[in-house]
Design an enzyme around this catalytic site. Structure first.
Site, PDB file in Angstrom:
ATOM      1  N   GLY A  16       0.820  -1.082  -0.019  1.00  0.00           N
ATOM      2  CA  GLY A  16      -0.130   0.041  -0.161  1.00  0.00           C
ATOM      3  C   GLY A  16       0.846   0.649  -0.070  1.00  0.00           C
ATOM      4  CG  ASP A  17       0.349   6.238  -0.830  1.00  0.00           C
ATOM      5  OD1 ASP A  17       0.847   5.948  -1.611  1.00  0.00           O
ATOM      6  OD2 ASP A  17      -0.194   7.280  -0.143  1.00  0.00           O
ATOM      7  CG  LEU A  18       2.307   4.292   5.774  1.00  0.00           C
ATOM      8  CD1 LEU A  18       2.441   5.441   6.439  1.00  0.00           C
ATOM      9  CD2 LEU A  18       1.126   4.071   7.366  1.00  0.00           C
ATOM     10  CE  LYS A 148      -3.665  10.271  10.146  1.00  0.00           C
ATOM     11  NZ  LYS A 148      -5.504  10.909   9.465  1.00  0.00           N
ATOM     12  CG  ASP A 177      -0.006  11.632  15.549  1.00  0.00           C
ATOM     13  OD1 ASP A 177       0.401  11.880  14.844  1.00  0.00           O
ATOM     14  OD2 ASP A 177      -0.915  12.944  16.542  1.00  0.00           O
ATOM     15  CG  HIS A 178       3.555  11.835  10.710  1.00  0.00           C
ATOM     16  ND1 HIS A 178       1.517  11.501  10.132  1.00  0.00           N
ATOM     17  CD2 HIS A 178       3.452  12.932  10.418  1.00  0.00           C
ATOM     18  CE1 HIS A 178       1.534  12.144   9.485  1.00  0.00           C
ATOM     19  NE2 HIS A 178       2.349  13.352   9.959  1.00  0.00           N
ATOM     20  CE  LYS A 182       5.928  16.418  11.551  1.00  0.00           C
ATOM     21  NZ  LYS A 182       6.470  17.412  10.315  1.00  0.00           N
ATOM     22  CG  ASP A 235      -7.710  13.192   8.174  1.00  0.00           C
ATOM     23  OD1 ASP A 235      -6.827  11.835   8.587  1.00  0.00           O
ATOM     24  OD2 ASP A 235      -7.506  14.073   7.226  1.00  0.00           O
ATOM     25  CG  HIS A 240      -2.252  14.462  12.804  1.00  0.00           C
ATOM     26  ND1 HIS A 240      -1.477  13.012  13.151  1.00  0.00           N
ATOM     27  CD2 HIS A 240      -2.774  14.958  11.392  1.00  0.00           C
ATOM     28  CE1 HIS A 240      -1.936  12.085  12.924  1.00  0.00           C
ATOM     29  NE2 HIS A 240      -2.214  13.474  10.858  1.00  0.00           N
TER      30      HIS A 240
END
Length: 478
Positions: A16-18, A148, A177-178, A182, A235, A240
Site C-alpha cells: 500500500g501507499d503508506l 489512525k 501518530d507521526h 517529529k 482526520d 494530530h
C-alpha cells in the site's frame, strides 16, 4: 543509544501507499544508520490477491526507497537490507504463507527474536488482522503498531480498543501518530522543562492564547472514499492537533519515562471541556463536491477551526485555537503562544502597534526541520521612542546536523522496537478525546464554502478568535 533486540518486523499492507512512502524507506534509513537490530528480517504481507513473491517485493521496496527515501538504495547497506526482505500473503482463512515466512525469518535470525507487527491497513481490516494474529499464536509476546484513525466516535473507539485488547494488552500496543515523532514536537518538552527562562511564564498568568495551526495546500489526492467517511475534524484534529495540544499544555512529569509522560497528557485530556459546536467553524472548499467519489450533496468538512479550553489551574480561561484544512493558502505546521499585555503601558498603542505587528509571541514551526522564534518589540534607532517588531530565531538546520535526525515514522518505529511508548497514544486518552468531541459530532454546524487558496470561510474564521487574530497568514514568516 542502545539498539533494539533482534526482530522480525511484519508489515500488513506492505503493497500500500503508506508502506511505499514511509515504512519501507524509513526502515532502510534506520538500517543504514545502524539503528536496526544486529539481526533482523522484514516480512511484507497483504491479502492473497495482492501477493508478491520475494523478488517482486524486493523490487517494490527498491522503487519505494528510490522514490521516497532519504538515501539511495545502493551499496552494501542496500544489499544487506534487501536480503532481509520476504513476502507472505495472509487471508483470515489462509494465513499459511505468512506463518511460513515468519518462521523462516526467525530461523534465519536464530534464538528468540521479537516480533513487531505494523498494521498499515484500512480500519475495516484491523479486526480481522488482530484476530488472525491471536488465532495463529503470532501475537504471543509480540508488539503491534496501529495506524489512525482510532475510531470515528467514542463507541467505535471503545470497540476498537476492546478488539485489540482481546489479543494484546495495552503495554504491547503502539498507536502511531507521526506528528508526535517529529523532532520539533519532541523539542517542546526540552524548550519548556529544560529552560528556567520559559517554564515560569508557561501559564494563564502570562499567556493569553495558544494557536495550533496546520493548513494544507493539498486536496484529496485520490482519497475521496476515506475523506468522505472522516473529514478534517476526525482526520486531523482528533488524531494530530489535540495530541500536540497535550504536549504543549501538560504539567512537568516527574521523569521522561513513558508512563509519566502519558499520565500528564491524559490529565490534560481529562481537563478539556466538551467541544461547544458554537465555537467550531466547518468549511468545505469550492469544487470539493466535483471531486471523483464525493457525494453531490456532501456535508463533509474539508476545514475545521475550533476553540478549546483546558479547565485546570494552569490554563483556565486561555483559549486553545485549532485550525486545519485542505486547499488552504499555505502548507504550515505552527504553534503560537501569545503573551499578555504588560500591566502598565508606557508606550502609546499607536506607537507599539501590537495588533498590527504581532509582537510578544513564541512561534514554534514544527514542520521538518523546524524553527522557534521569539517575537517582541524593540526601540528603533533614533532620537524618538519609536518601537518596531523584532525577533530571535533558532533553526534546527542551522544548529544541528540534520543527517543525524530521524523522520517521524522512523523515530516511532525505532521506539516501538525498543518498547518505548512515550510518543504513542494511550487507549484512555483516545477515548477521552472522543468523549469531549461528542457534542460536535451530534450537532455539527453547517459547512461554509471557502475559496481554494484562502484561509477558510470568512468572516466566521476571524470571528472565532476575535478580538484577537490568527498568527497565520504571517507576511514576515521566517
Amino acid at each position: 543509544m542502545r539498539r533494539p533486540d533482534d526482530h522480525v518486523v511484519v508489515i500488513f499492507g506492505a503493497t500500500g501507499d503508506l508502506a511505499k512512502r514511509k515504512l519501507l524507506p524509513g526502515l532502510f534509513h534506520l538500517a543504514r544508520a545502524g539503528l536496526l537490530p544486529e539481526r533482523y528480517r522484514v516480512v511484507g504481507s497483504a491479502p492473497a490477491q495482492f501477493a508478491l513473491d520475494d523478488d517482486d517485493f524486493r523490487r517494490h521496496a527498491r522503487d519505494a526507497v528510490a522514490a521516497f527515501g532519504l538515501c539511495e538504495p545502493t551499496g552494501e547497506a542496500w544489499r544487506t537490507f534487501e536480503a532481509s526482505l520476504s513476502f507472505g500473503s495472509a487471508d483470515p482463512d489462509d494465513p499459511g504463507p505468512l506463518l511460513a515466512k515468519v518462521r523462516a525469518a526467525e530461523d534465519a535470525i536464530g534464538g528468540r527474536p521479537r516480533r513487531l507487527f505494523h498494521l498499515a491497513v484500512p480500519p475495516a481490516a484491523f479486526g480481522s488482522v488482530i484476530k488472525l494474529l491471536g488465532e495463529t499464536g503470532l501475537s504471543e509476546g509480540s508488539r503491534v503498531i496501529v495506524e489512525k484513525p482510532f475510531g470515528t466516535d467514542l463507541a467505535s473507539a471503545r470497540a476498537l480498543n476492546d478488539t485489540v485488547h482481546a489479543v494484546f494488552d495495552e503495554s504491547r500496543v503502539f498507536r502511531i501518530d507521526h506528528f508526535l515523532g517529529k523532532e520539533s514536537v519532541d523539542n517542546i518538552l526540552a524548550l519548556r522543562f529544560a529552560n528556567g527562562l520559559l517554564e515560569p511564564v508557561w501559564n494563564r498568568d502570562h499567556i493569553s492564547h495558544v494557536q495550533i495551526d496546520v493548513p494544507e495546500t493539498l486536496g484529496l489526492e485520490g482519497r475521496a472514499h476515506f475523506y468522505e467517511e472522516t473529514g478534517a475534524f476526525r482526520d486531523m484534529v482528533v488524531t494530530h492537533l489535540i495530541q500536540v495540544l497535550g504536549t504543549v499544555a501538560m504539567e512537568p512529569p516527574v521523569s521522561l519515562d513513558a508512563q509519566r509522560l502519558r499520565d500528564e497528557k491524559a490529565k490534560v485530556f481529562e481537563a478539556l471541556r466538551p467541544v461547544d459546536p458554537a465555537h467550531v467553524v466547518r468549511g468545505q472548499y469550492e469544487g470539493y463536491r466535483d471531486e471523483p467519489g464525493v457525494a453531490p450533496d456532501s456535508q463533509t468538512e474539508t476545514f475545521a477551526a475550533l476553540r478549546l479550553e483546558v479547565d485546570n489551574w494552569r490554563w483556565a480561561g486561555v483559549p486553545f485555537l485549532l485550525r486545519t484544512g485542505k486547499r488552504l493558502a499555505q502548507q504550515r505546521q505552527v504553534i503560537t503562544l501569545g503573551f499578555r499585555e504588560p500591566p502598565l503601558r508606557m508606550f502609546p498603542t499607536e506607537i507599539a502597534g501590537r495588533d498590527k505587528d504581532r509582537a510578544d509571541e513564541i512561534v514554534i514551526d514544527f514542520a521538518d526541520p523546524g524553527w522557534i522564534a521569539v517575537r517582541f518589540l524593540a526601540k528603533k534607532p533614533g532620537p524618538a521612542m519609536d518601537l518596531a517588531p523584532a525577533e530571535m530565531t533558532f533553526r534546527y538546520e542551522d544548529s544541528f546536523r540534520l543527517s543525524h535526525g530521524l523522520e517521524g515514522y522512523e523515530r516511532l518505529i525505532l521506539d516501538a522496537m525498543l518498547g518505548d511508548q512515550s510518543l504513542f497514544t494511550r487507549s484512555d486518552g483516545i477515548e477521552r478525546i472522543w468523549e469531549i468531541s461528542a457534542p460536535l459530532l451530534k450537532s455539527p454546524p453547517q459547512t461554509q464554502p471557502y475559496a481554494p487558496g484562502s484561509w477558510g470561510p470568512e468572516p466566521a474564521v476571524g470571528e472565532l478568535v476575535a478580538p484577537g487574530h490568527w498568527y497565520l497568514p504571517d507576511h514576515r514568516q521566517t
